[in-house]
Design a protein around this motif. Structure first.
Motif, short mmCIF file in Angstrom:
data_model
loop_
_atom_site.label_atom_id
_atom_site.label_comp_id
_atom_site.label_asym_id
_atom_site.label_seq_id
_atom_site.Cartn_x
_atom_site.Cartn_y
_atom_site.Cartn_z
N ARG A 193 14.29 14.78 -23.51
CA ARG A 193 14.32 13.81 -22.58
C ARG A 193 14.31 14.30 -20.91
O ARG A 193 15.30 14.13 -20.31
N VAL A 194 13.66 13.02 -20.37
CA VAL A 194 13.60 12.79 -18.71
C VAL A 194 13.72 11.60 -17.97
O VAL A 194 13.77 11.51 -16.74
N ASN A 195 13.42 10.62 -19.21
CA ASN A 195 13.73 9.69 -18.42
C ASN A 195 13.55 8.82 -20.04
O ASN A 195 14.65 9.37 -21.68
N GLU A 196 13.64 7.28 -20.18
CA GLU A 196 13.88 6.34 -21.19
C GLU A 196 12.87 6.59 -22.64
O GLU A 196 13.21 6.85 -23.83
N ARG A 197 11.47 8.15 -22.56
CA ARG A 197 11.22 8.43 -23.16
C ARG A 197 12.03 9.10 -24.00
O ARG A 197 12.39 9.89 -23.61
N HIS A 198 11.76 9.12 -25.11
CA HIS A 198 12.66 9.42 -27.17
C HIS A 198 12.88 10.71 -26.29
O HIS A 198 14.28 11.90 -26.50
N ILE A 279 14.96 5.29 -25.25
CA ILE A 279 16.42 5.94 -25.46
C ILE A 279 17.48 4.44 -25.15
O ILE A 279 16.56 4.18 -23.89
N ASP A 280 18.31 4.18 -24.91
CA ASP A 280 19.37 3.41 -24.10
C ASP A 280 21.06 4.22 -23.58
O ASP A 280 20.98 4.84 -25.04
N GLU A 281 20.61 4.90 -23.10
CA GLU A 281 21.42 5.93 -21.71
C GLU A 281 23.07 5.46 -22.36
O GLU A 281 23.93 6.48 -22.22
N THR A 282 23.65 4.29 -22.07
CA THR A 282 24.76 3.43 -22.61
C THR A 282 25.40 4.09 -23.75
O THR A 282 26.39 3.95 -23.89
#
Length: 336
Positions: A193-198, A279-282
């Protein structure tokens, strides 16, 4: 030159793809009448598909490849653009500024192009051109936005180098992996991933064997339907218009996306999906899933001749080393 060590994660998203084909009539029917996108013919050798207000999401240009030849990444701002450019140039990898004509064809500004894995040119740009023309398409809408328009999946005999490339250039992160056995062949698929997209990139490899069973550079690409109704109606249209269905509707184990896979006129697959998790990065931690699907995604119409053809392609790939960009992949990266 700007510093290269500040992360661009979250400032990059999949923006457009360039497909080279001589099958324009079939592609117009596939993209417009089956999948349900908006299309514009620029001239006899150029066609564009739109998903939203951007002028171009898919550029089809005339040529023999019958494949995706370039991947375009929308970068948030000039600062992030320059950080990516500096990383590429710092490793001695050649960059070429897109001409005004190339940028106009893609509906973008400030276009930069450089080599990528498997011979797929990587393109970055800062500002998409928006079209005032209303969309004419069968789908109600498509999900694009800050996370981009979907993903691209490739097969690789050098998966670690491919992962390292996207980590170096775009600060891509490993989301998860899938182990799958298909007809006795063991696959490991890594989702980046490069952002919140899975995931915006998926990299599949045959475990323990240096073979590539896919003719095209891209195994499949994905776009995200806005509604379940859009997904179901496009599935019906693909069948009704006589296009090949590669995999029936099913749900993936890792991103929970509901989807199907059609076969494009150029031979690679086109996934239409709906409702993948975000995706929740936390809290997110990578994991490994057993099997691609919770249910469904069964092969449609595959014969023993098709399977033998895949094995022939895989064997042939042994004689043609896969293109990598070592300078951006970490020359010492082991293949895993």
């Amino acid at each position: 030159m700007r510093p290269t060590n500040t992360s661009v994660f979250g400032a990059v998203r999949l923006g457009h793809l360039v497909i080279e084909t001589n099958r324009f009539t079939d592609w117009r029917r596939f993209g417009t009448d089956a999948i349900g996108m908006h299309h514009d013919d620029l001239d006899t050798g150029l066609t564009r598909f739109r998903l939203d207000d951007q002028e171009c999401r898919f550029l089809l240009r005339r040529g023999p490849a019958e494949d995706v030849v370039a991947t375009g990444w929308h970068v948030d701002d000039h600062s992030a653009f320059e950080r990516i450019e500096a990383r590429v140039r710092a490793q001695g990898v050649p960059c070429a500024e897109g001409t005004a004509e190339e940028a106009a064809q893609r509906g973008v500004e400030r276009l930069l192009r450089f080599p990528g894995p498997k011979g797929i040119t990587q393109e970055i740009y800062t500002t998409p051109v928006l079209s005032p023309e209303p969309l004419r398409m069968l789908a109600s809408r498509w999900v694009t936005g800050d996370a981009g328009m979907g993903h691209v999946a490739i097969t690789s005999t050098r998966p670690a180098l491919t992962r390292a490339y996207f980590g170096t250039v775009f600060d891509a992160r490993l989301t998860d992996c899938i182990d799958e056995t298909i007809s006795g062949v063991k696959l490991k698929i890594r989702f980046l991933r490069v952002n919140e997209r899975h995931h915006s990139i998926a990299v599949a490899a045959v475990r323990g064997l240096p073979i590539d069973p896919v003719r095209t550079r891209v195994q499949h690409l994905n776009i995200q339907a806005a509604t379940l109704d859009d997904l179901a109606r496009s599935y019906d249209r693909v069948h009704e218009l006589g296009f090949d269905m590669a995999l029936s509707i099913g749900q993936h184990t890792n991103d929970k996306e509901l989807s199907y896979y059609a076969r494009t006129p150029s031979g690679f697959e086109w996934e239409v999906g709906w409702n993948p998790l975000v995706i929740d990065e936390t809290t997110w931690e990578p994991s490994t899933h057993q099997g691609i699907s919770v249910w469904g995604h069964t092969p449609v119409g595959q014969t023993i001749v098709d399977k033998l053809g895949q094995f022939r392609l895989a064997a042939r790939s042994l004689a043609h080393p896969e293109k990598t960009v070592r300078a951006l992949s970490g020359a010492g990266a082991p293949d895993d």
